[in-house]
Structure formats: C-alpha cells, structure tokens
Design a protein around this motif. Structure first.
Motif, PDB file in Angstrom:
ATOM      1  N   ASN A 123       0.825  -1.219   0.000  1.00 51.71           N
ATOM      2  CA  ASN A 123       0.000   0.000   0.000  1.00 51.71           C
ATOM      3  C   ASN A 123       0.861   1.271   0.000  1.00 51.71           C
ATOM      4  O   ASN A 123       0.370   2.359   0.287  1.00 51.71           O
ATOM      5  N   PHE A 124       2.121   1.107  -0.318  1.00 51.38           N
ATOM      6  CA  PHE A 124       3.066   2.231  -0.245  1.00 51.38           C
ATOM      7  C   PHE A 124       2.591   3.432  -1.067  1.00 51.38           C
ATOM      8  O   PHE A 124       2.566   4.560  -0.571  1.00 51.38           O
ATOM      9  N   GLU A 125       2.200   3.195  -2.316  1.00 47.37           N
ATOM     10  CA  GLU A 125       1.808   4.304  -3.190  1.00 47.37           C
ATOM     11  C   GLU A 125       0.562   5.015  -2.661  1.00 47.37           C
ATOM     12  O   GLU A 125       0.517   6.245  -2.618  1.00 47.37           O
ATOM     13  N   ALA A 126      -0.437   4.270  -2.246  1.00 42.80           N
ATOM     14  CA  ALA A 126      -1.664   4.876  -1.697  1.00 42.80           C
ATOM     15  C   ALA A 126      -1.340   5.647  -0.416  1.00 42.80           C
ATOM     16  O   ALA A 126      -1.858   6.756  -0.199  1.00 42.80           O
ATOM     17  N   TYR A 127      -0.466   5.101   0.425  1.00 39.52           N
ATOM     18  CA  TYR A 127      -0.059   5.747   1.674  1.00 39.52           C
ATOM     19  C   TYR A 127       0.621   7.083   1.371  1.00 39.52           C
ATOM     20  O   TYR A 127       0.306   8.108   1.974  1.00 39.52           O
ATOM     21  N   VAL A 128       1.568   7.053   0.419  1.00 43.10           N
ATOM     22  CA  VAL A 128       2.298   8.281   0.050  1.00 43.10           C
ATOM     23  C   VAL A 128       1.339   9.300  -0.558  1.00 43.10           C
ATOM     24  O   VAL A 128       1.430  10.501  -0.256  1.00 43.10           O
ATOM     25  N   ASN A 129       0.396   8.854  -1.397  1.00 46.89           N
ATOM     26  CA  ASN A 129      -0.580   9.784  -1.977  1.00 46.89           C
ATOM     27  C   ASN A 129      -1.442  10.428  -0.894  1.00 46.89           C
ATOM     28  O   ASN A 129      -1.730  11.629  -0.933  1.00 46.89           O
ATOM     29  N   THR A 130      -1.845   9.643   0.092  1.00 43.60           N
ATOM     30  CA  THR A 130      -2.636  10.183   1.203  1.00 43.60           C
ATOM     31  C   THR A 130      -1.822  11.207   1.987  1.00 43.60           C
ATOM     32  O   THR A 130      -2.316  12.292   2.320  1.00 43.60           O
ATOM     33  N   LEU A 131      -0.556  10.862   2.284  1.00 47.91           N
ATOM     34  CA  LEU A 131       0.317  11.804   2.994  1.00 47.91           C
ATOM     35  C   LEU A 131       0.503  13.092   2.196  1.00 47.91           C
ATOM     36  O   LEU A 131       0.451  14.194   2.743  1.00 47.91           O
ATOM     37  N   THR A 132       0.742  12.945   0.902  1.00 47.50           N
ATOM     38  CA  THR A 132       0.940  14.123   0.040  1.00 47.50           C
ATOM     39  C   THR A 132      -0.300  15.003   0.075  1.00 47.50           C
ATOM     40  O   THR A 132      -0.194  16.235   0.190  1.00 47.50           O
ATOM     41  N   ASP A 133      -1.459  14.369   0.001  1.00 47.20           N
ATOM     42  CA  ASP A 133      -2.710  15.124   0.044  1.00 47.20           C
ATOM     43  C   ASP A 133      -2.865  15.840   1.384  1.00 47.20           C
ATOM     44  O   ASP A 133      -3.255  17.012   1.432  1.00 47.20           O
ATOM     45  N   MET A 134      -2.506  15.158   2.465  1.00 46.69           N
ATOM     46  CA  MET A 134      -2.620  15.778   3.786  1.00 46.69           C
ATOM     47  C   MET A 134      -1.664  16.964   3.925  1.00 46.69           C
ATOM     48  O   MET A 134      -2.040  18.010   4.443  1.00 46.69           O
ATOM     49  N   TYR A 135      -0.439  16.809   3.438  1.00 42.67           N
ATOM     50  CA  TYR A 135       0.535  17.905   3.547  1.00 42.67           C
ATOM     51  C   TYR A 135       0.203  19.065   2.619  1.00 42.67           C
ATOM     52  O   TYR A 135       0.499  20.210   2.908  1.00 42.67           O
ATOM     53  N   SER A 136      -0.429  18.772   1.471  1.00 44.79           N
ATOM     54  CA  SER A 136      -0.774  19.885   0.586  1.00 44.79           C
ATOM     55  C   SER A 136      -1.990  20.659   1.096  1.00 44.79           C
ATOM     56  O   SER A 136      -2.218  21.775   0.662  1.00 44.79           O
ATOM     57  N   ASN A 137      -2.739  20.067   1.989  1.00 43.45           N
ATOM     58  CA  ASN A 137      -3.925  20.748   2.531  1.00 43.45           C
ATOM     59  C   ASN A 137      -3.774  21.009   4.023  1.00 43.45           C
ATOM     60  O   ASN A 137      -4.701  20.774   4.802  1.00 43.45           O
ATOM     61  N   LEU A 138      -2.622  21.507   4.414  1.00 43.59           N
ATOM     62  CA  LEU A 138      -2.386  21.772   5.847  1.00 43.59           C
ATOM     63  C   LEU A 138      -3.303  22.865   6.388  1.00 43.59           C
ATOM     64  O   LEU A 138      -3.525  22.948   7.588  1.00 43.59           O
ATOM     65  N   GLU A 139      -3.814  23.705   5.491  1.00 48.77           N
ATOM     66  CA  GLU A 139      -4.709  24.761   5.958  1.00 48.77           C
ATOM     67  C   GLU A 139      -6.062  24.199   6.387  1.00 48.77           C
ATOM     68  O   GLU A 139      -6.844  24.872   7.068  1.00 48.77           O
ATOM     69  N   ARG A 140      -6.326  22.960   5.991  1.00 48.53           N
ATOM     70  CA  ARG A 140      -7.572  22.312   6.394  1.00 48.53           C
ATOM     71  C   ARG A 140      -7.591  22.174   7.920  1.00 48.53           C
ATOM     72  O   ARG A 140      -6.549  22.002   8.549  1.00 48.53           O
ATOM     73  N   ASP A 141      -8.745  22.253   8.485  1.00 50.65           N
ATOM     74  CA  ASP A 141      -8.877  22.156   9.946  1.00 50.65           C
ATOM     75  C   ASP A 141      -8.941  20.687  10.353  1.00 50.65           C
ATOM     76  O   ASP A 141     -10.003  20.064  10.371  1.00 50.65           O
ATOM     77  N   TYR A 142      -7.750  20.134  10.631  1.00 49.39           N
ATOM     78  CA  TYR A 142      -7.681  18.732  11.048  1.00 49.39           C
ATOM     79  C   TYR A 142      -7.991  18.621  12.542  1.00 49.39           C
ATOM     80  O   TYR A 142      -7.790  19.546  13.308  1.00 49.39           O
ATOM     81  N   SER A 143      -8.411  17.425  12.896  1.00 45.37           N
ATOM     82  CA  SER A 143      -8.664  17.160  14.322  1.00 45.37           C
ATOM     83  C   SER A 143      -7.320  17.146  15.049  1.00 45.37           C
ATOM     84  O   SER A 143      -6.272  16.965  14.437  1.00 45.37           O
ATOM     85  N   PRO A 144      -7.320  17.357  16.391  1.00 45.13           N
ATOM     86  CA  PRO A 144      -6.065  17.341  17.143  1.00 45.13           C
ATOM     87  C   PRO A 144      -5.301  16.028  16.964  1.00 45.13           C
ATOM     88  O   PRO A 144      -4.077  16.037  16.885  1.00 45.13           O
ATOM     89  N   GLU A 145      -6.018  14.904  16.845  1.00 46.60           N
ATOM     90  CA  GLU A 145      -5.322  13.628  16.644  1.00 46.60           C
ATOM     91  C   GLU A 145      -4.604  13.610  15.306  1.00 46.60           C
ATOM     92  O   GLU A 145      -3.475  13.122  15.190  1.00 46.60           O
ATOM     93  N   CYS A 146      -5.263  14.140  14.287  1.00 43.09           N
ATOM     94  CA  CYS A 146      -4.672  14.170  12.941  1.00 43.09           C
ATOM     95  C   CYS A 146      -3.468  15.111  12.921  1.00 43.09           C
ATOM     96  O   CYS A 146      -2.452  14.787  12.309  1.00 43.09           O
TER      97      CYS A 146
END
Length: 162
Positions: A123-146
């Motif tokens: 699942n390496f590619e899907a994991y990296v894509n998810t991480l990339t998406d999360m880092y590109s949207n840091l302005e999003r209001d993530y939960s404290p756990e996230c």
C-alpha cells in the motif's frame, strides 16, 4: 594464233588507268567512310564526355551521401552512448528510490493513517498519496489527533536523508 593486247603499250596504259581509277574509287569510298567515322568518333567523344561528367556528378553525390551516412552513424553512436549513461543513471536512481522507500516504510511502520492500515510495500503508493494530500492541505482544519499524527510523521521522516 590467239591475239593478245597485253604486249601493246596503249593497252598497258588503259589497264593501268583502269586500276588507278578503281584505286581512286576505293580511296574515295574509304575517305567518305572516314568522314562518317570522324563524325561518329566526335559523337562518341561527346557521349564519353557527357558520361564522364555524369559519373563525376554521381561520384560527388556518393561522396556527399557517404559523408552524411558517416555523420549519422557518429550521431547514432553518440546517442547510444548517452542512452547507456541515462540507463545507468536511471538504475542508480531506482536503487536510491527503493532505498528511500524502504527507509520511509521503516520510519512510518508504527504510524497508521486514518482509514488505512500500517504502511507496507503493497500500500506504499496509496499511503504516500494520502500523505501528500494531507501535507498539501495543511490549511484544512484537522482534528487534534490528525495534527499530532502529521507532526509525528514529520519527525519520523526527518531522519531520512535524501
């Protein structure tokens, strides 16, 4: 007694004149034939000259073509050498990428993204894509756990030297 004119001086002259006129006719025929031959020779000389000029032009064209072929072969050899270097460079990059992937997998083995299992080669590619998406949207209001998870990932990835 048979009568013969061969001993007569006048007859001898007539026979000589006949032979001379025959020889003159033969010379005239040969001369007129020679004129035709001279014209034929001139015509053949002109054809030979044209053929020589044509041959010289063809030889010059062949030399140009040979030069172009040599140049193309040289360019092809250069391109093949460049391609070989590119392939070697690609192999090195792929090895480096494989090493970085393994380092990332090792660093993030204990961190699980939401709605994903632990990182692995499958699942390496899907994991990296998810991480990339999360880092590109840091302005999003993530939960404290996230947010804590992203901070943990940043710390885990810091140890990987590129």
């Amino acid at each position: 007694i048979p009568f013969s004119l061969s001993g007569c001086p006048l007859n001898a002259q007539a026979i000589k004149k006949g032979k001379i006129s025959e020889e003159l006719m033969t010379i005239k025929l040969k001369a007129s034939g020679g004129i035709e031959s001279d014209e034929e020779i001139r015509h053949l000389d002109e054809e030979i000259k044209e053929l020589n000029e044509s041959n010289l032009k063809i030889e010059a064209d062949m030399m140009k073509l040979q030069t172009q072929i040599t140049s193309m072969e040289s360019n092809l050899k250069t391109i093949e050498e460049e391609n070989k270097l590119i392939e070697q460079n690609n192999e090195s990059l792929l090895k480096e990428l494989a090493g970085l992937s393994q380092a990332l997998i090792s660093s993030l083995a204990d961190i699980q993204l939401p709605q994903m299992g632990p990182i692995s080669e499958q699942n390496f590619e899907a994991y990296v894509n998810t991480l990339t998406d999360m880092y590109s949207n840091l302005e999003r209001d993530y939960s404290p756990e996230c947010k804590a998870l992203l901070e943990s990932i940043k710390q885990a990835v810091k140890g990987i030297h590129v």
